[in-house]
Design an enzyme around this catalytic site. Structure first.
Site, PDB file in Angstrom:
ATOM      1  N   ALA A 160       0.836  -1.206   0.000  1.00 39.89           N
ATOM      2  CA  ALA A 160       0.000   0.000   0.000  1.00 39.89           C
ATOM      3  C   ALA A 160       0.864   1.245   0.000  1.00 39.89           C
ATOM      4  O   ALA A 160       2.059   1.192   0.249  1.00 39.89           O
ATOM      5  CB  ALA A 160      -0.922   0.007   1.222  1.00 39.89           C
ATOM      6  N   ASN A 161       0.238   2.383  -0.303  1.00 43.39           N
ATOM      7  CA  ASN A 161       0.870   3.691  -0.143  1.00 43.39           C
ATOM      8  C   ASN A 161       0.498   4.248   1.217  1.00 43.39           C
ATOM      9  O   ASN A 161      -0.557   3.905   1.757  1.00 43.39           O
ATOM     10  CB  ASN A 161       0.330   4.670  -1.192  1.00 43.39           C
ATOM     11  CG  ASN A 161       0.949   4.468  -2.555  1.00 43.39           C
ATOM     12  OD1 ASN A 161       1.583   3.471  -2.827  1.00 43.39           O
ATOM     13  ND2 ASN A 161       0.742   5.438  -3.409  1.00 43.39           N
ATOM     14  N   ARG A 162       1.292   5.160   1.743  1.00 44.63           N
ATOM     15  CA  ARG A 162       0.891   5.913   2.925  1.00 44.63           C
ATOM     16  C   ARG A 162      -0.136   6.955   2.499  1.00 44.63           C
ATOM     17  O   ARG A 162       0.123   7.751   1.607  1.00 44.63           O
ATOM     18  CB  ARG A 162       2.084   6.649   3.528  1.00 44.63           C
ATOM     19  CG  ARG A 162       3.075   5.745   4.190  1.00 44.63           C
ATOM     20  CD  ARG A 162       4.101   6.582   4.954  1.00 44.63           C
ATOM     21  NE  ARG A 162       5.244   5.754   5.309  1.00 44.63           N
ATOM     22  CZ  ARG A 162       5.259   4.907   6.340  1.00 44.63           C
ATOM     23  NH1 ARG A 162       4.202   4.800   7.127  1.00 44.63           N
ATOM     24  NH2 ARG A 162       6.326   4.174   6.603  1.00 44.63           N
TER      25      ARG A 162
END
Ligand code: CTP
Ligand code: CA
Length: 227
Positions: free
Chosen positions: A33-35
């Site tokens: 995932a991305n932050r």
């Protein structure tokens, strides 16, 4: 709407907003995932709804509450986000604020990947669909106004101008996330709005204020009869 034309100038308009990260599964218990907190996207959905728009918020997992009057479509992956966005059309305006994972695991494992004592597993990645570019090229279904974000650390306006051209969207909100701005992880945003006419530099402000200003700008755009 009861107060159309007064304090709810976007009554009758349909808005689509993407927010949050996407989760791309590695196996049933792990993901890439991305932050992303979802704060900016959710604030934009809230601001558009306050102006009377019918808002569909397509969002990955966040800790943000669903804003009042907004229809949340929760998704996890980029592929699911794209399908949910297509299903939300037609819309007058789309704002893509999600931090979409650029890649997903080519073949996610059906069962939990186990340590074997041998070499660690190798992940093979493939590129995810670009939701902003897809909406911008949606032909007769294209929202009349398509807005994207670009988080950049250097040559902010030049990179974002190129991104606007590549994605085919109408506006890009370029976000200066260079460490010295204190933006990253914080609540303040320094925005440069890029459209066909050029660049508008916004004063550094909170994500809530950015959302409010964007919603007013969208209202002004429709009010000018440009769409
Ligand atoms: N975006 C999207 N779908 C993707 C990737 C990005 O809708 N698969 C949208 C984001 O929501 C944002 C804009 O595109 O509005 C720019 O995202 P960004 O990550 O800055 O652009 P990329 O084209 O992915 O370029 P980069 O290589 O800089 O990450
Ligand atoms: Ca990206």
């Amino acid at each position: 709407a009861f107060f159309a034309g007064t304090d709810r100038p976007l009554a009758g308009r349909r808005a689509l907003v993407t927010s949050g990260p996407t989760y791309e599964p590695i196996d049933p218990v792990r993901y890439i995932a991305n932050r992303s907190s979802g704060k900016q996207g959710h604030a934009i959905a809230a601001a558009l709804a306050r102006l009377g728009a019918h808002v569909t918020l397509v969002s990955g997992p966040t800790r943000e509450p669903t804003p009042p009057g907004v229809t949340l479509v929760p998704i996890e992956t980029a592929v699911e986000m794209l399908a949910a966005c297509r299903a939300a059309l037609p819309a007058d305006v789309a704002v893509c604020a999600a931090a979409v994972a650029d890649w997903r695991v080519a073949e996610a494992a059906g069962q939990k990947v186990k340590k074997t004592g041998g070499a660690p597993p190798t992940l093979s990645l493939i590129e995810n669909p670009d939701i902003l570019a897809t909406l911008s090229a949606a032909g007769p279904d294209r929202p009349r106004l398509v807005v994207g974000f670009a988080a950049e650390t250097e040559n902010v306006v030049a990179h974002a101008t190129e991104k606007r051209r590549r994605k085919g969207c109408d506006w890009i909100l370029a976000n200066d996330v260079a460490p010295e701005t204190g933006t990253f992880g914080g609540d303040a945003n320094t925005i440069h709005l890029i459209d066909a006419a050029g660049v508008e530099h916004w004063p550094t402000s909170t994500k809530l204020a950015v959302a409010e200003r964007l919603a007013r700008r969208i209202d002004a755009y429709f009010g000018e009869g440009k769409a």
